[in-house]
Every structure is written in C-alpha cells, then in structure tokens.
Design an enzyme around this catalytic site. Structure first.
Site, PDB file in Angstrom:
ATOM      1  N   ASP A  43      75.291  30.920  49.934  1.00  0.00           N
ATOM      2  CA  ASP A  43      75.249  30.377  48.347  1.00  0.00           C
ATOM      3  C   ASP A  43      73.759  30.315  47.740  1.00  0.00           C
ATOM      4  O   ASP A  43      73.878  29.613  47.141  1.00  0.00           O
ATOM      5  CB  ASP A  43      75.501  29.064  48.977  1.00  0.00           C
ATOM      6  CG  ASP A  43      74.960  28.037  49.839  1.00  0.00           C
ATOM      7  OD1 ASP A  43      73.900  28.629  49.526  1.00  0.00           O
ATOM      8  OD2 ASP A  43      74.692  26.809  49.884  1.00  0.00           O
ATOM      9  N   SER A  44      72.831  30.994  48.448  1.00  0.00           N
ATOM     10  CA  SER A  44      71.566  30.936  47.361  1.00  0.00           C
ATOM     11  C   SER A  44      71.715  31.997  46.393  1.00  0.00           C
ATOM     12  O   SER A  44      71.259  32.215  45.761  1.00  0.00           O
ATOM     13  CB  SER A  44      71.162  31.995  48.779  1.00  0.00           C
ATOM     14  OG  SER A  44      71.828  33.255  49.439  1.00  0.00           O
ATOM     15  N   ASP A  82      79.234  31.767  53.074  1.00  0.00           N
ATOM     16  CA  ASP A  82      78.999  29.947  53.079  1.00  0.00           C
ATOM     17  C   ASP A  82      79.701  29.099  52.187  1.00  0.00           C
ATOM     18  O   ASP A  82      80.707  29.317  51.246  1.00  0.00           O
ATOM     19  CB  ASP A  82      77.699  29.934  52.459  1.00  0.00           C
ATOM     20  CG  ASP A  82      76.647  30.213  53.006  1.00  0.00           C
ATOM     21  OD1 ASP A  82      77.056  29.434  54.205  1.00  0.00           O
ATOM     22  OD2 ASP A  82      75.319  30.078  52.491  1.00  0.00           O
ATOM     23  N   LYS A 112      80.447  29.725  56.639  1.00  0.00           N
ATOM     24  CA  LYS A 112      79.490  29.082  57.253  1.00  0.00           C
ATOM     25  C   LYS A 112      79.392  27.507  56.907  1.00  0.00           C
ATOM     26  O   LYS A 112      79.733  27.552  55.931  1.00  0.00           O
ATOM     27  CB  LYS A 112      77.524  29.753  56.669  1.00  0.00           C
ATOM     28  CG  LYS A 112      77.051  29.442  58.075  1.00  0.00           C
ATOM     29  CD  LYS A 112      75.843  30.174  57.675  1.00  0.00           C
ATOM     30  CE  LYS A 112      75.390  30.407  56.716  1.00  0.00           C
ATOM     31  NZ  LYS A 112      74.572  29.649  56.025  1.00  0.00           N
ATOM     32  N   GLU A 114      76.621  24.459  56.584  1.00  0.00           N
ATOM     33  CA  GLU A 114      75.378  23.784  57.196  1.00  0.00           C
ATOM     34  C   GLU A 114      75.384  22.276  57.324  1.00  0.00           C
ATOM     35  O   GLU A 114      76.931  21.557  57.380  1.00  0.00           O
ATOM     36  CB  GLU A 114      74.550  23.992  56.286  1.00  0.00           C
ATOM     37  CG  GLU A 114      74.002  24.921  55.351  1.00  0.00           C
ATOM     38  CD  GLU A 114      73.484  24.186  54.120  1.00  0.00           C
ATOM     39  OE1 GLU A 114      73.054  23.652  54.165  1.00  0.00           O
ATOM     40  OE2 GLU A 114      73.203  26.099  53.167  1.00  0.00           O
ATOM     41  N   GLU A 181      67.189  28.261  60.840  1.00  0.00           N
ATOM     42  CA  GLU A 181      66.816  28.590  59.680  1.00  0.00           C
ATOM     43  C   GLU A 181      65.026  27.834  59.840  1.00  0.00           C
ATOM     44  O   GLU A 181      65.361  26.875  60.023  1.00  0.00           O
ATOM     45  CB  GLU A 181      67.457  28.125  58.416  1.00  0.00           C
ATOM     46  CG  GLU A 181      65.962  28.549  57.492  1.00  0.00           C
ATOM     47  CD  GLU A 181      66.867  28.454  56.276  1.00  0.00           C
ATOM     48  OE1 GLU A 181      66.111  29.160  55.308  1.00  0.00           O
ATOM     49  OE2 GLU A 181      68.407  28.685  56.289  1.00  0.00           O
TER      50      GLU A 181
END
Length: 277
Positions: A43-44, A82, A112, A114, A181
């Site tokens: 999602d970056s 993501d 993915k 978070e 991270e």
C-alpha cells in the site's frame, strides 16, 4: 513459482529470501527477470505512485487494480498484496469479503496484514478460509499516527518483549511469514529464533531470513530522500529527465520527427488528393 513450503526450506537452509515491491506491469516484469523470490504489492503505492501523504488513503480497489498489473508482469513469482487501511478491522465478515475480493479479482498469492493486537483473529480467519497471510510487525505505516511517527520499534525491554510475543502469536494464528520493519537487528535475530516461519526484514538488520525494499527506493525513482536502511542501487530519475528534456527540445526545434520517423504516400495518390494538380 516458489511456494510457502519453498520459503520455509529457504529459511531452514539459510538461503536469504529476496522480496521487492512492484506496482505495475513493467516493474513486476523487471523484478521477475532480476530473480526476486517474492513481489510485494504494497500500500506504499499510495505515496510512491499516487502521490498521497500516507498509505491511509489507499483502497481495496487500488490494491486490486495494481496487483492485476503486477500479476501480468510476473506470472512466475509469488505475489503478496497488502490489505489496506481499515479493510480488516471493522468485522470478520468485512475482512473475509475484502480479502476474497483481492484474491479472486487480482490473483494475489497471499495477503499482508499489519499489526498484532486486534489482528490475530483476522489472520486466523483468513488462514482457515484458505488465504495465506503474511504478518507485519514493528513500524506499521497504517498505524504511524498511533505510534507517534516513523520511529524504530522495540528499543526498550517492554516493547521488545511485546514484539517477540506478537511474533509468536502471529505464527500461532497461521501466518506463513513475518515482516519486521524498523526493529533493532538484535531483536530481529531473537525473533527469528522464536518462530519457525520466515522473517523478512526492512530496516531490521542482516540476521533476518530475507529482505524487502521499495522498488522506487532501490532504483532512485521519484523519491526525494530514502530512509537510513535503504541501499540505493541506481538513480534513474536523471536519465529519465534527460530523455524527456531531449524530446521537448527536439520537438521545439523541429528536429523530431525526422524523415525516418515518418510515413510516405504514393505520389500519384498525393496528386489525387490535390485534385490532380
């Protein structure tokens, strides 16, 4: 294409796993040709592709759209996508619905998620539903407001222990892999010993089972600055700008197009167009 079992074997054999982000067809094609083991459609993309200030504005539709393009460019590479902000927090039903949409419509191989607390049940639900999950702990960009900014996580004893506990819980919930991270290298090494699933680091030291970086950071494209943990292997912006400037100059000076870039018409036909004159 490598599978979940292949990544576990790589961890067991001490072979580093290479993950790289990609957001479109040409990036994915180049990543696959370069030999990366996994591609992350992160999602970056909100920041490096869409020009947003954070990942918060990225939607499920955005992730599906970009993953489709990546899948076309890297048909033989394992692709992780993501789940974007708040797409797996409202309810179990919403989580499963959004996850199913991404998997079915985009062709992603895994998703993915978070975070730890509040996310373990989502990991478990997706895994039970047959969707492989990659967990992401440490600095989690979707929660950067709660974390107080982009800071290294797990630097004190309490937060370090919490990261270890959450890593174990992620595996217990069914996660196939863990991304850490901005975590101290020593803590990464400890977590790697505590779980049997592969641990992928980004700003987490060299002891992880693999590494992931953002495509644009690696090639130097569209980024004004890079984090401390990034190694930039090229700076393609200069080359691109030079090419575009050359195009502008040639058109303005009528140097382009040349005759070799143009198509010709038969002279008889041409005369007919002008009324035989």
């Amino acid at each position: 294409m490598k599978t979940k079992l292949d990544f576990v074997k790589m961890k067991e054999n001490g072979e580093p796993i290479v993950m790289l982000t990609a957001y479109d067809y040409p990036q994915a094609k180049l990543a696959e040709q370069a030999g990366v083991d996994m591609i992350l459609v992160g999602d970056s993309l909100g920041m490096v592709v869409l020009g947003l200030d954070s990942t918060v504005g990225v939607t499920v539709s955005d992730m599906i759209h970009h993953t489709k393009a990546v899948k076309r460019g890297a048909k033989n590479t394992f692709i992780v996508t993501d789940m974007p902000f708040m797409s797996y927090h409202l309810s179990k039903e919403d989580t499963l619905k959004n996850a199913a949409a991404i998997i079915q419509e985009s062709g992603a191989d895994a998703l993915k998620l978070e975070g730890g607390d509040g996310v373990f049940e989502s990991i478990r639900a997706l895994t039970l539903g047959g969707i492989p999950v990659v967990s992401h702990l440490g600095l989690t960009p979707q929660s950067v407001g709660v974390l107080g900014g982009y800071k290294v996580q797990g630097k004190d004893e309490q937060s370090a222990k919490k990261l270890i506990e959450d890593s174990i819980k992620c595996e217990q919930a069914g996660a196939m892999m863990l991304v850490l991270e901005c975590v101290p290298a020593e803590l990464t090494a400890k977590i790697k010993e505590e779980v049997s699933i592969p641990v992928i680091g980004i700003g987490a030291g060299s002891k992880a089972d693999g590494q992931v970086l953002v495509y644009h950071d690696v090639v130097g494209h569209g980024v004004d600055r890079t984090p401390k943990f990034v190694k930039q292997y090229a700076k393609i912006d200069g080359t691109i700008e030079s090419a575009l400037s050359g195009y502008v100059r040639d058109v303005k000076e009528r140097v382009f197009p040349e005759e070799k870039h143009s198509f010709q018409i038969n002279q008889t036909v041409l005369q007919g167009l002008y009324g035989g004159k």
